[in-house]
Scaffold this active site. Structure first.
Site, PDB file in Angstrom:
ATOM      1  N   PHE A 174     -15.057 -50.039   2.359  1.00 43.86           N
ATOM      2  CA  PHE A 174     -14.813 -50.569   3.704  1.00 43.86           C
ATOM      3  C   PHE A 174     -13.663 -51.564   3.618  1.00 43.86           C
ATOM      4  CE2 PHE A 174     -19.161 -49.317   3.248  1.00 43.86           C
ATOM      5  CZ  PHE A 174     -19.474 -48.670   4.429  1.00 43.86           C
ATOM      6  N   GLU A 175     -12.732 -51.484   4.555  1.00 41.09           N
ATOM      7  CA  GLU A 175     -11.516 -52.277   4.404  1.00 41.09           C
ATOM      8  C   GLU A 175     -11.734 -53.777   4.609  1.00 41.09           C
ATOM      9  OE1 GLU A 175     -10.523 -49.456   7.368  1.00 41.09           O
ATOM     10  OE2 GLU A 175      -9.188 -50.909   8.295  1.00 41.09           O
ATOM     11  N   CYS A 176     -12.859 -54.173   5.181  1.00 38.44           N
ATOM     12  CA  CYS A 176     -13.136 -55.610   5.274  1.00 38.44           C
ATOM     13  C   CYS A 176     -13.343 -56.205   3.882  1.00 38.44           C
ATOM     14  CB  CYS A 176     -14.364 -55.862   6.156  1.00 38.44           C
ATOM     15  SG  CYS A 176     -15.846 -55.004   5.612  1.00 38.44           S
TER      16      CYS A 176
END
Lengths: 252, 307
Positions: free
Chosen positions: A50-52
């Site tokens: 997940f890019e977070c």
């Protein structure tokens, strides 16, 4: 044969694109559920990114509205920053990534930025987020779209996320070393690149959606891969996995 | 060490000026410093340049309130709702004012902050090649990799140096040492890049608590210019281990901001008519109690003993 909704079929079609042991940018909503189904069926060793700044071995136990929600933090395999997870994407460690979009064209270029051009847009869309990065640098891009003629267009007005660009060798010529669209999963069909230009062709049509209807709903003259068949409907095992994840029946 | 505790009003008045480049929402969808967003609107700040990969809802509110002159971001909208109505009105119609959009992707935005943090002239990336982001953001340049004999274009991302990074954290001491955990987004790069760092702490703790686990310190306390103690400063976004996401609040905002008049009524109800964040928490009332995470999933302690 188990009953299923169109969205459930799309989730299962997306799950089938994930191979065992792969590292996958799963994004949100439909693809994250697909990741869970893949883990419970044929890909128990897939890893979700997940890019977070998260990696997970298993999908979150509770409903997510965003990838940063508390259920996605609990039990994560890695909690870090955005530049770390997207940096290893650049490093070539990500096999596949899912993105959605407002518009996709016949070479798989995706627009999530501007309708009507960047100078004087008629609709300002939210923008890339991580989509442009995932499209440029993952080994396979998997796009999820609603299949309407104004969404599947001859040429997008703005390339946020590059697919095959003008087709043929254009993607490599632009300096992109790998990747490109592997599949476009819609509510009517699955399209895949085919032929020397890598143009998106009809690969399979969902039960209840004839090839003629799919062509009619596509904004370019859609050709068919020889031997294209109906998308195999969900199996009982796939539906059981989906129901185990989607306990509240959000996708039913 | 210098005591940096300040009230929300002081910290915003002294720390964020008209025209400043401000990072709000470094954590993507979590830990968005809404208390500062609301205070900027109440204090009538103008011509801000918003810098963020994604700032769920917050950027849209600032556009609608007329506080923003430019945005350098990868994504602006409402994550669970869809397109940002105020963002659309600003870009498409210049309502309430025209804004400059500098397009980025998440990765290039993060690398632009990293370049500023480390004093680098640019960061080379292999993303964005073939994307029209290169055309609509002329600050990004494509160059042949000078170390390669083969064709190897790379995108040079210039530094983005914010005047202020505003970061909501789980806990901090009064000297600016803070713990932040869960996914970090670009919080570290933003804090290291910015001239000033404004910390919003859900809890103020003794310095020994922070010093007990220095690996959970994401940016050093000496970079922090002010510490504000405001519980639920990130509402309606989530905060790992403390607050759930108030999705209903976002949905209500998304629906009411569809038309300009509806947005202005929302703004009056939730921002302009509310004097401070204590009043905001009181207005939320039992709804805030329901959002508090009550479970416990504690990390194992890490031993730092020296002998």
């Amino acid at each position: 044969m188990p009953a299923y909704s169109t969205q459930e079929l799309m989730i299962i079609a997306a799950a089938r694109e994930i191979r065992d042991g792969e590292v996958v940018f799963v994004g949100m909503r439909l693809p994250i559920t697909a990741f869970g189904v893949a883990r419970l069926t044929h890909a128990p060793n897939a890893v979700g990114l997940f890019e977070c700044g998260l990696a997970r071995h298993a999908p979150a136990q509770d409903m997510l509205y965003t990838m940063s929600d508390p259920p996605n933090q609990l039990g994560a395999a890695w909690a870090t920053g955005l530049t770390q997870v997207m940096g290893i994407l650049q490093g070539g460690w990500v096999h596949a990534g899912f993105i959605g979009g407002a518009e996709i064209d016949r070479f798989g270029n995706i627009n999530t930025s501007y309708i009507g051009g960047a100078e004087k847009p008629t609709v300002k869309l939210p923008g890339s987020g991580g989509a442009a990065d995932i499209a440029a640098m993952s080994h396979r891009l998997l796009a999820i779209m609603n299949h309407e003629p104004h969404r599947l267009v001859e040429r997008v007005g703005y390339v946020t996320s590059p697919g095959g660009l003008a087709g043929g060798g254009a993607r490599r010529a632009a300096g992109l070393r790998r990747g490109g669209v592997a599949a476009v999963i819609t509510d009517r069909a699955i399209l895949r690149p085919h032929g020397p230009q890598g143009e998106l062709h009809l690969a399979s049509f969902h039960p209840g959606h004839a090839p003629e209807e799919v062509r009619e709903k596509t904004g370019w003259s859609l050709r068919t891969i020889p031997g294209a068949t109906e998308t195999p409907p969900p199996t009982a095992e796939e539906m059981a996995a989906l129901h185990a994840i989607d306990r509240e029946g959000f996708w039913r | 060490m210098i005591d940096k505790l300040a009230t929300l009003q002081q910290a915003v008045r002294d720390g964020i000026g008209d025209g400043d480049a401000v990072v709000l929402g470094a954590g993507l969808e979590a830990a968005i410093p809404f208390a500062v967003v609301f205070e900027l609107i109440r204090q009538g700040r103008r011509d801000l340049e918003l810098v963020a990969p994604i700032s769920d809802g917050a950027a849209d509110m600032l556009f609608g309130a007329g506080c923003v002159g430019a945005v350098s971001a990868a994504w602006v909208g409402n994550v669970s709702g869809g397109l940002g109505h105020n963002y659309r009105r600003a870009v498409e119609q210049g309502v309430p004012r025209n804004v400059v959009v500098n397009d980025y992707s998440n990765f290039s935005l993060g690398m632009a902050l990293m370049a500023a943090a480390y004093g680098m002239p640019y960061m080379p990336v292999r993303s964005l090649l073939g994307s029209d982001i290169l055309a609509s953001n002329p600050a990004l340049k494509v160059l042949q990799n000078p170390l390669s004999d083969e064709a190897d274009p790379v995108v040079l991302v210039p530094p983005l140096k914010p005047d202020v990074a505003v970061l909501a954290v789980q806990r901090a001491d009064r000297f600016g040492n803070a713990h932040l955990w869960g996914s970090l987004g670009v919080a570290q790069e933003a804090a290291l890049a910015a001239d000033r760092v404004l910390v919003l702490a859900d809890e103020i703790v003794e310095p020994g608590v922070i010093a007990s686990d220095p690996n959970r310190v994401v940016f050093p306390g000496f970079k922090v210019s002010a510490v504000v103690h405001e519980p639920a400063a990130q509402h309606p976004s989530p905060m790992t281990g403390i607050w759930k996401r108030d999705t209903e609040f976002y949905t209500d905002y998304h629906r009411r901001s569809r038309e300009r008049d509806g947005f202005l009524a929302w703004l009056e109800e939730w921002v302009l008519g509310v004097p401070d964040h204590a009043a905001y928490r009181a207005k939320l009332g039992s709804r805030l109690d329901d959002l508090r995470i009550r479970g416990s999933a504690l990390a194992a302690p890490a031993n730092f003993a020296a002998s």
